[in-house]
Scaffold this motif. Structure first.
Motif, PDB file in Angstrom:
ATOM      1  N   CYS A 189       0.864  -1.180   0.000  1.00 21.83           N
ATOM      2  CA  CYS A 189       0.000   0.000   0.000  1.00 21.83           C
ATOM      3  C   CYS A 189       0.899   1.228   0.000  1.00 21.83           C
ATOM      4  O   CYS A 189       1.834   1.328   0.794  1.00 21.83           O
ATOM      5  CB  CYS A 189      -0.919   0.036   1.212  1.00 21.83           C
ATOM      6  SG  CYS A 189      -1.986   1.516   1.207  1.00 21.83           S
ATOM      7  N   ILE A 190       0.616   2.151  -0.908  1.00 21.10           N
ATOM      8  CA  ILE A 190       1.393   3.382  -1.029  1.00 21.10           C
ATOM      9  C   ILE A 190       0.595   4.513  -0.385  1.00 21.10           C
ATOM     10  O   ILE A 190      -0.556   4.763  -0.759  1.00 21.10           O
ATOM     11  CB  ILE A 190       1.678   3.698  -2.509  1.00 21.10           C
ATOM     12  CG1 ILE A 190       2.496   2.563  -3.128  1.00 21.10           C
ATOM     13  CG2 ILE A 190       2.415   5.025  -2.650  1.00 21.10           C
ATOM     14  CD1 ILE A 190       2.466   2.545  -4.645  1.00 21.10           C
ATOM     15  N   LEU A 191       1.204   5.159   0.588  1.00 17.00           N
ATOM     16  CA  LEU A 191       0.589   6.297   1.275  1.00 17.00           C
ATOM     17  C   LEU A 191       1.430   7.523   0.939  1.00 17.00           C
ATOM     18  O   LEU A 191       2.566   7.654   1.389  1.00 17.00           O
ATOM     19  CB  LEU A 191       0.557   6.045   2.792  1.00 17.00           C
ATOM     20  CG  LEU A 191      -0.039   7.135   3.678  1.00 17.00           C
ATOM     21  CD1 LEU A 191      -1.491   7.408   3.321  1.00 17.00           C
ATOM     22  CD2 LEU A 191       0.077   6.727   5.151  1.00 17.00           C
ATOM     23  N   ALA A 192       0.883   8.421   0.108  1.00 14.82           N
ATOM     24  CA  ALA A 192       1.682   9.526  -0.429  1.00 14.82           C
ATOM     25  C   ALA A 192       1.018  10.865  -0.155  1.00 14.82           C
ATOM     26  O   ALA A 192      -0.209  10.969  -0.039  1.00 14.82           O
ATOM     27  CB  ALA A 192       1.870   9.343  -1.933  1.00 14.82           C
ATOM     28  N   THR A 193       1.861  11.907  -0.062  1.00 16.55           N
ATOM     29  CA  THR A 193       1.338  13.265   0.087  1.00 16.55           C
ATOM     30  C   THR A 193       1.111  13.914  -1.269  1.00 16.55           C
ATOM     31  O   THR A 193       0.732  15.075  -1.342  1.00 16.55           O
ATOM     32  CB  THR A 193       2.316  14.123   0.909  1.00 16.55           C
ATOM     33  OG1 THR A 193       3.593  14.117   0.260  1.00 16.55           O
ATOM     34  CG2 THR A 193       2.468  13.578   2.314  1.00 16.55           C
ATOM     35  N   SER A 194       1.359  13.161  -2.337  1.00 17.85           N
ATOM     36  CA  SER A 194       1.141  13.647  -3.701  1.00 17.85           C
ATOM     37  C   SER A 194       0.550  12.518  -4.531  1.00 17.85           C
ATOM     38  O   SER A 194       1.125  11.421  -4.598  1.00 17.85           O
ATOM     39  CB  SER A 194       2.475  14.102  -4.319  1.00 17.85           C
ATOM     40  OG  SER A 194       2.386  14.148  -5.727  1.00 17.85           O
ATOM     41  N   GLY A 195      -0.608  12.765  -5.151  1.00 18.17           N
ATOM     42  CA  GLY A 195      -1.249  11.746  -5.958  1.00 18.17           C
ATOM     43  C   GLY A 195      -0.376  11.268  -7.103  1.00 18.17           C
ATOM     44  O   GLY A 195      -0.299  10.072  -7.400  1.00 18.17           O
ATOM     45  N   GLY A 196       0.329  12.205  -7.750  1.00 21.63           N
ATOM     46  CA  GLY A 196       1.177  11.847  -8.890  1.00 21.63           C
ATOM     47  C   GLY A 196       2.305  10.916  -8.503  1.00 21.63           C
ATOM     48  O   GLY A 196       2.573   9.916  -9.184  1.00 21.63           O
ATOM     49  N   SER A 197       2.979  11.216  -7.396  1.00 22.48           N
ATOM     50  CA  SER A 197       4.089  10.357  -6.975  1.00 22.48           C
ATOM     51  C   SER A 197       3.587   8.973  -6.588  1.00 22.48           C
ATOM     52  O   SER A 197       4.245   7.959  -6.845  1.00 22.48           O
ATOM     53  CB  SER A 197       4.849  10.995  -5.814  1.00 22.48           C
ATOM     54  OG  SER A 197       3.998  11.181  -4.698  1.00 22.48           O
ATOM     55  N   GLY A 198       2.392   8.911  -5.995  1.00 25.26           N
ATOM     56  CA  GLY A 198       1.822   7.613  -5.622  1.00 25.26           C
ATOM     57  C   GLY A 198       1.537   6.741  -6.825  1.00 25.26           C
ATOM     58  O   GLY A 198       1.839   5.543  -6.834  1.00 25.26           O
ATOM     59  N   VAL A 199       0.971   7.349  -7.878  1.00 22.83           N
ATOM     60  CA  VAL A 199       0.659   6.595  -9.098  1.00 22.83           C
ATOM     61  C   VAL A 199       1.934   6.116  -9.779  1.00 22.83           C
ATOM     62  O   VAL A 199       2.023   4.980 -10.258  1.00 22.83           O
ATOM     63  CB  VAL A 199      -0.188   7.461 -10.065  1.00 22.83           C
ATOM     64  CG1 VAL A 199      -0.358   6.754 -11.396  1.00 22.83           C
ATOM     65  CG2 VAL A 199      -1.548   7.754  -9.439  1.00 22.83           C
ATOM     66  N   MET A 200       2.956   6.969  -9.826  1.00 20.87           N
ATOM     67  CA  MET A 200       4.231   6.570 -10.423  1.00 20.87           C
ATOM     68  C   MET A 200       4.818   5.375  -9.682  1.00 20.87           C
ATOM     69  O   MET A 200       5.323   4.422 -10.290  1.00 20.87           O
ATOM     70  CB  MET A 200       5.213   7.740 -10.380  1.00 20.87           C
ATOM     71  CG  MET A 200       4.867   8.896 -11.297  1.00 20.87           C
ATOM     72  SD  MET A 200       5.208   8.524 -13.025  1.00 20.87           S
ATOM     73  CE  MET A 200       6.994   8.640 -13.022  1.00 20.87           C
ATOM     74  N   LEU A 201       4.768   5.424  -8.361  1.00 23.11           N
ATOM     75  CA  LEU A 201       5.297   4.324  -7.566  1.00 23.11           C
ATOM     76  C   LEU A 201       4.495   3.042  -7.781  1.00 23.11           C
ATOM     77  O   LEU A 201       5.060   1.942  -7.821  1.00 23.11           O
ATOM     78  CB  LEU A 201       5.303   4.690  -6.083  1.00 23.11           C
ATOM     79  CG  LEU A 201       6.314   5.752  -5.665  1.00 23.11           C
ATOM     80  CD1 LEU A 201       6.049   6.208  -4.231  1.00 23.11           C
ATOM     81  CD2 LEU A 201       7.737   5.209  -5.778  1.00 23.11           C
ATOM     82  N   ALA A 202       3.186   3.182  -7.920  1.00 17.64           N
ATOM     83  CA  ALA A 202       2.348   2.004  -8.158  1.00 17.64           C
ATOM     84  C   ALA A 202       2.750   1.310  -9.452  1.00 17.64           C
ATOM     85  O   ALA A 202       2.840   0.077  -9.520  1.00 17.64           O
ATOM     86  CB  ALA A 202       0.871   2.409  -8.206  1.00 17.64           C
ATOM     87  N   ASP A 203       3.014   2.097 -10.501  1.00 16.67           N
ATOM     88  CA  ASP A 203       3.471   1.533 -11.774  1.00 16.67           C
ATOM     89  C   ASP A 203       4.756   0.738 -11.587  1.00 16.67           C
ATOM     90  O   ASP A 203       4.914  -0.370 -12.112  1.00 16.67           O
ATOM     91  CB  ASP A 203       3.716   2.650 -12.793  1.00 16.67           C
ATOM     92  CG  ASP A 203       2.492   2.926 -13.647  1.00 16.67           C
ATOM     93  OD1 ASP A 203       1.551   2.118 -13.590  1.00 16.67           O
ATOM     94  OD2 ASP A 203       2.488   3.940 -14.367  1.00 16.67           O
ATOM     95  N   LYS A 204       5.703   1.321 -10.858  1.00 15.75           N
ATOM     96  CA  LYS A 204       6.990   0.665 -10.652  1.00 15.75           C
ATOM     97  C   LYS A 204       6.838  -0.614  -9.822  1.00 15.75           C
ATOM     98  O   LYS A 204       7.521  -1.609 -10.070  1.00 15.75           O
ATOM     99  CB  LYS A 204       7.977   1.612  -9.960  1.00 15.75           C
ATOM    100  CG  LYS A 204       8.533   2.689 -10.874  1.00 15.75           C
ATOM    101  CD  LYS A 204       9.357   2.072 -11.997  1.00 15.75           C
ATOM    102  CE  LYS A 204       9.874   3.112 -12.965  1.00 15.75           C
ATOM    103  NZ  LYS A 204      10.571   2.488 -14.119  1.00 15.75           N
TER     104      LYS A 204
END
Length: 715
Positions: free
Chosen positions: A317-332
């Protein structure tokens, strides 16, 4: 003179790593030289044992006596450091042996790496070590460092580190002295403490695998890392790897050579596909060695391991303060084999009550910049997510500038300390603030990184290691062989000369003896015999040339399929033998194999090959005519377990084909596993088999059958 077991070698290496006294032969007053550095470092870092410099040029060095010869040293010597020219190194070692010295580190170069006379000198060193029982590190090495006794028998590590966040954690072995020293510096900068550092040099005596075994047995070492170019004894490396996974000590190795081109031409497809690095890779996968691709990746894996936790599953589970960074991490995460699952309804409901309307509770969870005005939000959300049984790893992603306060760092420490699950921090932002945050987290042994890709790769490697460790205890599977199988095959192979190439008809006799299903077939030496054979087997039939000189029959026009009448059988016999004779005029043509025509199935390849380091190797992959083009194969080293065989099937890129495509049913994986296990037994029982192809091995929903086979014996 005989080879010692790994366990015996571990015992004999005690004086190398824990000597009570050290003689430095060729000691110098100049600490910038390899001959001068160890003396200065041993004294400066507080080595507790006796130190005896030996050099007739000096009466005293660093305010301690210097002796003209080892024979003048007043006490017993546990370890000798040899720093004299190559021409007199053997003589110096012989003097050490006569004085009862049990171990030596030889800095000197000019041995096998130079070829010629240097190679002869190194062979003499090896013989001396074997006959005397002295253990030797080197020659042409940078030496050994051990932290717990300040052993500085090297010129790479000159000072104990000023800052460590975890002491005596990592043992490191390098076959490159300079690169190993660079790795030491990079890893030490992060505060990770070393138990040992070894530059192995030319390995005239002690080998990489033996240092590895020593560190596995050493209670001061928790993790072993290394740079490995190659080993002489693959069995020894395999045994050391088994010791590591049994002890629960991760082994992280950098191994160059992925793109090495195979150096020899092979008569079989399997032989052509075995390259040295591919077999190393197979061993690593089989025995749980973590292969890292760079120092950066090694650092990220270590950064996680020092926390004392290993990810227990792949669900992130990715908990991020930025939606964009969270989506990028999900892809990776998905790219590297981790899962980003949906959160449970209960988890999402709890998050939605905390988060503002413009935030998102979908994984990845975007808590937005609200955390700047509501600092407790990070911990509250993290606790809810960590309570979700469907999540194994929590990845916190934030900007250092907004979370740089001590209070937030303490929150993260509390989050990490309150759970057995992995909590990984990805810190973004301005360099100074990010580095400050990272250092504070590292000091608390909390995994943190600035590089999301490396961190995710590290998580993937450790989830794989954990899965491997859990499944490693499974018993080896030995299927029951038909009665008298080994004796039957042994007697049959005795009739063939070394280097012989067995035809399909001959190879299948061996496969059948070991219980591997094969097509029904009859060897015909003339057209009328072929007609009789087709009547017995039932048309349609397949017909193939039978010749030890034509192993790739399709290339020679030596295969015809779906022959459905006596007239066509006669015609096919004539055409096949004529085409084979034209293809290779001096070929030994023994007739035509008339074979039952199997229904279409999934075409696979299974076989055996030999590697110069590891011996027999079992292979599995997609078969048919494209096998050499696609080279989509998995390998393992016998003996295989059932888990090994299932991993092989899951490892090939075409694994979806096994699960059924375009309306086909999945293949019988249990039957495939049995074939691979029986090949493993065959390879172990008869190491004279250099190459074997079963291609194609036809797989069906309810079984398998070898449709073609080739065996080449070792020359």
């Amino acid at each position: 003179m005989h080879k010692l077991s790994l366990e015996q070698r571990i015992t004999s290496m005690q004086t190398l790593f824990i000597p009570e006294s050290i003689a430095i032969i060729g000691a110098s007053a100049d600490p910038s030289k390899p001959s001068g550095q160890p003396l200065e470092s041993l004294l400066a870092n507080g080595y507790k044992g006796k130190v005896y410099p030996v050099n007739p040029k000096y009466n005293e060095l660093y305010n301690i006596p210097c002796y003209p010869s080892i024979f003048n040293v007043p006490g017993d010597i546990g370890l000798a450091i040899i720093a004299v020219p190559a021409a007199i190194t053997i003589s110096a070692l012989k003097d050490c042996v006569s004085m009862g010295v049990k171990s030596a580190v030889v800095f000197t170069s000019g041995f096998a790496e130079m070829g010629g006379k240097g190679k002869v000198l190194q062979q003499e060193m090896t013989i001396l070590a074997r006959e005397s029982g002295m253990v030797i590190c080197g020659p042409n090495c940078m030496g050994i460092f051990s932290a717990h006794n300040a052993l500085m028998a090297n010129f790479a590590v000159t000072r104990l580190p000023e800052r460590t966040i975890t002491d005596s954690f990592l043992g490191f072995i390098s076959q490159s002295g300079g690169f190993g020293a660079a790795c030491y510096s990079s890893i030490s900068e992060r505060g990770i403490g070393f138990s040992h550092f070894v530059s192995t040099g030319n390995e005239a005596d002690l080998e990489f695998s033996e240092y590895l075994a020593y560190m596995i047995a050493d209670t001061n070492t928790k993790v072993i890392g290394g740079y490995l170019e190659g080993v002489k004894d693959g069995v020894k490396l395999a045994r050391a790897a088994e010791m590591a996974i049994e002890a629960g000590k991760p082994v992280l190795l950098m191994k160059p050579g992925r793109h090495e081109v195979a150096a020899r031409a092979a008569a079989s497809h399997t032989g052509a596909m075995v390259g040295s690095d591919r077999v190393y890779d197979a061993l690593f996968k089989q025995k749980g060695i973590i292969r890292v691709e760079s120092v950066e990746e090694l650092n990220e894996v270590l950064n996680i391991l020092v926390s004392g936790k290993i990810p227990q599953g792949r669900k992130v589970c990715i908990l991020a303060t930025s939606g964009g960074s969270g989506v990028m991490l999900a892809d990776k995460c998905v790219e590297f084999g981790l899962e980003v699952p949906e959160l449970s309804a209960d988890t999402r409901n709890k998050l939605d009550k905390l988060l503002p309307d413009f935030a998102s509770s979908i994984n990845p969870v975007d808590i937005t910049s609200q955390v700047m005005t509501q600092p407790a939000l990070l911990r509250q959300c993290a606790e809810i997510i960590l309570a979700d049984p469907g999540i194994d790893i929590l990845m916190l992603c934030y900007w250092a500038e907004t979370l740089g306060e001590v209070e937030i760092i303490e929150q993260i420490a509390e989050i990490s300390g309150s759970t057995d699950k992995m909590v990984l921090n990805l810190v973004n932002g301005q360099e100074e603030a990010a580095r400050d945050t990272l250092e504070k987290l590292h000091d608390k042994l909390i995994p943190a990184s600035r590089d999301g890709e490396y961190a995710i790769r590290a998580l993937k490697l450790l989830t794989w290691y954990n899965e491997k460790k859990i499944g490693y205890g499974s018993e080896l599977s030995f299927p029951e062989l038909p009665a008298g199988a080994r004796e039957e095959v042994a007697a049959y192979l005795d009739d063939f000369a070394p280097g012989a190439k067995l035809t399909e008809f001959q190879a299948k006799k061996i496969l059948r003896a070991y219980g591997i299903p094969c097509t029904k077939e009859i060897l015909a030496v003339g057209p009328e015999e072929a007609v009789e054979a087709s009547a017995i087997l039932g048309c349609p039939v397949a017909m193939k040339i039978e010749s030890p000189d034509i192993l790739h029959k399709t290339d020679a026009g030596g295969v015809m399929l779906n022959i459905d009448s006596p007239e066509k059988v006669r015609e096919a016999f004539t055409r096949i033998t004529a085409a084979a004779g034209e293809y290779k005029r001096d070929a030994d043509i023994r007739g035509v194999l008339v074979q039952e025509m199997l229904p279409p199935g999934t075409e696979l390849i299974a076989g055996i090959s030999r590697d110069s380091v590891f011996g027999s190797v079992v292979l599995f992959g997609l078969g048919g005519i494209f096998v050499e083009v696609l080279k989509d194969v998995a390998m393992r080293i016998p003996p295989l377990s059932e888990i090994d065989t299932m991993e092989m099937m899951d490892e090939i890129k075409g694994k979806k084909v096994l699960e059924g495509v375009r309306g086909r049913l999945p293949v019988d994986k249990k039957a495939l596993s049995q074939v691979l296990l029986r090949l493993s037994m065959l390879a172990s029982d008869f190491p004279q088999i250099a190459e074997m192809d079963i291609n194609p091995l036809l797989a069906y929903p309810d079984g398998v059958a070898a449709a073609d086979a080739v065996i080449v014996l070792k020359a």
